[in-house]
Motif scaffolding. Structure first.
Motif: not given
Length: 162
Positions: A134-153
């Motif tokens: 959401g900002t250029l000064e903050r990043s997230l590192l997110l478990n890849t499987q959690d991303y796929q499960r939650i975002a479900n693209p």
């Protein structure tokens, strides 16, 4: 900069018991620079492109997610979704649909008119994905499987070599 997007995102991930961490860093213009600051590989970056698919009576906004070390073939996205062509959205459309500026868009859609698609190459290589939150000064590192499960693209092959 969207503090609101960051808060929505972290609330969603917490609610869904995702494994993630926040990294604060200086603003960077290029994926390569921000990867160094995050201490991650370039290919771990989840690059978000907002595009518009048109043709065959379709006009659909798409948030396309791909590894940061790849390029997007927008034509492949258009054809996979039944359109004939695709282009990048305008800065005004990006702001309206994501409440973010280019480069700060996380790989999640919080707008009902924004369809989320991802290249399958995003999954299966790295345990964690890195992206601006959401900002250029903050990043997230997110478990890849959690991303796929939650975002479900929806998965569409559209990433090509740089």
């Amino acid at each position: 900069m969207s503090e609101k997007t960051f808060e929505k995102l972290t609330a969603l991930l917490t609610e869904n018991r995702a494994s993630f961490r926040v990294i604060e860093h200086p603003r960077a213009g290029k994926s390569e620079e921000v990867a160094k600051m995050r201490g991650t590989e370039l290919g771990q970056g989840a690059k978000a492109l907002l595009c518009v698919v048109k043709g065959n009576g379709i006009k659909q906004h798409i948030l396309a997610i791909l590894p940061a070390n790849k390029k997007a073939d927008l034509q492949k996205i258009a054809l996979a979704l039944g359109g004939t062509r695709a282009s990048l959205a305008s800065p005004a459309e990006v702001h309206e649909l994501t409440d973010c500026v280019f480069g700060a868009i996380p790989p999640f859609s919080f707008h009902e008119k924004l369809k989320l698609v991802a290249d399958p190459g995003l999954f299966g290589i790295y345990e964690e994905l890195a992206f601006n939150a959401g900002t250029l000064e903050r990043s997230l590192l997110l478990n890849t499987q959690d991303y796929q499960r939650i975002a479900n693209p929806q998965l569409i092959e559209f990433a090509t070599e740089n």
